[in-house]
Design a protein around this motif. Structure first.
Motif, short mmCIF file in Angstrom:
data_model
loop_
_atom_site.label_atom_id
_atom_site.label_comp_id
_atom_site.label_asym_id
_atom_site.label_seq_id
_atom_site.Cartn_x
_atom_site.Cartn_y
_atom_site.Cartn_z
N ARG A 125 7.54 9.96 -9.53
CA ARG A 125 7.01 9.16 -10.63
C ARG A 125 7.89 7.95 -10.94
O ARG A 125 7.45 7.03 -11.63
CB ARG A 125 6.87 10.03 -11.89
N ASP A 126 9.10 7.94 -10.44
CA ASP A 126 9.97 6.79 -10.63
C ASP A 126 9.73 5.81 -9.47
O ASP A 126 10.22 6.00 -8.37
CB ASP A 126 11.44 7.23 -10.65
N LYS A 127 8.95 4.78 -9.74
CA LYS A 127 8.57 3.86 -8.68
C LYS A 127 9.77 3.11 -8.10
O LYS A 127 9.73 2.64 -6.97
CB LYS A 127 7.52 2.87 -9.18
N GLN A 128 10.83 2.99 -8.88
CA GLN A 128 12.04 2.34 -8.36
C GLN A 128 12.52 3.05 -7.09
O GLN A 128 13.00 2.42 -6.16
CB GLN A 128 13.14 2.36 -9.42
N LYS A 129 12.38 4.37 -7.08
CA LYS A 129 12.80 5.14 -5.91
C LYS A 129 11.85 4.93 -4.73
O LYS A 129 12.27 4.94 -3.57
CB LYS A 129 12.91 6.62 -6.27
N LEU A 130 10.56 4.74 -5.03
CA LEU A 130 9.60 4.47 -3.96
C LEU A 130 9.83 3.08 -3.36
O LEU A 130 9.60 2.86 -2.18
CB LEU A 130 8.17 4.58 -4.48
N ASP A 181 0.81 -1.23 0.00
CA ASP A 181 0.00 0.00 0.00
C ASP A 181 0.84 1.27 0.00
O ASP A 181 0.32 2.38 0.03
CB ASP A 181 -0.99 0.03 1.18
N MET A 182 2.15 1.12 -0.06
CA MET A 182 3.04 2.27 0.04
C MET A 182 2.88 3.24 -1.13
O MET A 182 2.79 4.46 -0.94
CB MET A 182 4.50 1.82 0.12
#
Length: 484
Positions: free
Chosen positions: A384-389, A321-322
């Motif tokens: 917007r870069d999900k890799q960072k999230l 859910d992050m």
């Protein structure tokens, strides 16, 4: 002796506290798990937008200073913990004792001048009160003499079962993670049990079978200082009662009382670090019933496992859910509504506690966190870069010595597995070549060849799997679209 006048005065003081806005800085915040910190070096973090540094002194006690040397404001977190138990600034080697007093200025003209400068209050580091309880490091969010006095008048939100039922209560491992969404969205999320079988499909419940109706009933009225609590009507045959208990500033107790008398407690903490971010610390506590039977825990997280494996597997849960919580916060900010209720549609009773939290936030806590002076209070733009999230290294591993040690061992095993695989394959080739040279004709290779070949393949696969495991210390990607 308690007189009627004293009782009335206490009632009036309590009422004044309730009428006042929640004081965010006059609180204890859990900032770290002590066993996960490396005591040989300082650790940087943020609290309410303040840059602070955590370090352990010569007496073995963890301290918290403002992360700025009073000399030229270089970050003390880039310094060193010296063998004499002082904190050294890496810029000009000024040293500070456990109370923040400067004890060494090497560039001074002589010892007398050094002593004079060290006694000047301007040479002192800013120290915040700290204490260690139940394995956590707690920091009071104000500094100074008055803060020391006030900090002693309030207790951190610890887990009482670990103090009262130490023989019946079993605490599982602590987990800690920096999350890319705000403190209020974390509390909102864990005030909402309806999301669990949907968002955490496959780990806890099933989105198609367990997203059912239930009611939430208030069992403790809203209080500025003490929060509020809600009870959930039973949703499973073996559950007698489930309670969500919000205790500001950081604690949510989720207590599941089983029909056999056992309990499962989720002790969840969230500390506001900076706008758009919070630090989560949590654990499970399993309480035996009178017959000595231990309660079941949360999914496979209650199974016996090394702490580092529990931390790695936590990403499977937290990342479910992050991402949408990160974006949800930004979407709400864009709405620019004066009230949260004006921006959402909450027709079901499952939203009662979320609504109560937002009312507490708006009416009792000022509608926002008072970030430190100089902190950019604007919400950062959506990532917007999900890799960072999905980053695990920065948000956990680099600050957890348990996981760093495990990662080093896994990397060593990976290299060893590949080396042994190469040796085994080389031996297989040599055995095959030797048998061919002896016989002079092509025939089925001997047993030694197949054993060496099989060992090489198994070791290579083991090395590959270890490499895949090590990646989870750095990043874990998740998409609901692919979670069938």
């Amino acid at each position: 002796m308690v007189t009627e006048a004293n009782l009335q005065k206490a009632i009036e003081q309590h009422q004044q506290q309730e009428d006042a806005t929640f004081q965010w800085t006059k609180q204890w915040y859990p900032v770290a798990v002590v066993d996960f910190l490396d005591p040989t070096r300082p650790h940087a973090m943020q609290l309410l937008g303040k840059d602070v540094v955590l370090w352990r002194d010569g007496a073995g006690k963890w301290r918290c200073f403002a992360d700025a040397c009073p000399h030229r404001l270089a970050p003390l977190s880039e310094g060193r913990v010296e063998s004499d138990g002082t904190l050294l600034c890496a810029y000009h080697a000024w040293r500070f004792d456990s109370e923040g007093k400067c004890v060494s200025i090497p560039q001074s003209k002589d010892k007398e001048t050094e002593a004079k400068h060290c006694t000047n209050p301007q040479s002192c580091a800013i120290a915040y009160p700290t204490q260690e309880l139940q394995g956590l490091l707690w920091v009071w969010a104000e500094s100074g003499v008055q803060a020391e006095v006030e900090s002693q008048q309030r207790n951190p939100r610890i887990i009482p079962e670990l103090e009262e039922n130490s023989d019946r209560a079993k605490k599982l491992f602590w987990n800690i993670r920096d999350l890319p969404y705000g403190w209020d969205f974390f509390i909102e999320n864990i005030s909402d049990p309806a999301h669990v079988p949907v968002s955490h499909h496959g780990i806890i419940g099933n989105r198609y079978q367990d997203a059912k109706y239930y009611d939430m009933i208030s069992i403790r009225d809203m209080s500025t200082q003490e929060g509020f609590a809600y009870q959930i009507t039973p949703t499973a045959p073996n559950i007698a009662q489930a309670i969500h208990d919000f205790q500001p500033p950081s604690h949510m107790r989720i207590v599941t009382n089983n029909t056999d008398g056992g309990q499962m407690i989720l002790a969840l903490y969230a500390t506001p670090t900076r706008p758009g971010w919070c630090r989560h610390i949590g654990c499970q506590v399993l309480v035996k019933n009178q017959a000595g039977k231990q309660s079941q825990g949360l999914g496979f997280f209650a199974l016996p496992m090394p702490i580092w494996l529990g931390h790695v597997l936590a990403s499977l849960f937290l990342h479910q859910d992050m991402v949408f919580l990160h974006y949800q916060e930004k979407i709400l900010a864009k709405q620019q509504k004066d009230r949260w209720l004006d921006a959402v549609f909450t027709p079901n009773p499952q939203d009662k506690m979320v609504i109560a939290f937002r009312q507490w936030w708006e009416k009792r806590a000022g509608g926002g966190i008072p970030w430190a002076e100089g902190c950019n209070a604007e919400l950062p733009p959506p990532e917007r870069d999900k890799q960072k999230l999905f980053d695990v290294w920065t948000t956990h591993t680099q600050n957890c010595r348990v996981c760093q040690d495990a990662l080093k061992n896994i990397n060593r095993l990976t290299v060893l597995a590949y080396i042994l695989a190469a040796i085994s394959l080389f031996l297989a080739v040599m055995i095959d070549a030797r048998s061919l040279a002896i016989s002079g004709e092509i025939f089925l290779p001997p047993l030694g060849f197949w054993l060496a070949l099989g060992s090489g393949i198994i070791l290579a696969i083991g090395g590959y799997l270890l490499k895949k495991l090590s990646r989870l210390f750095y990043v874990y990607e998740f998409e609901h679209a692919h979670n069938d």
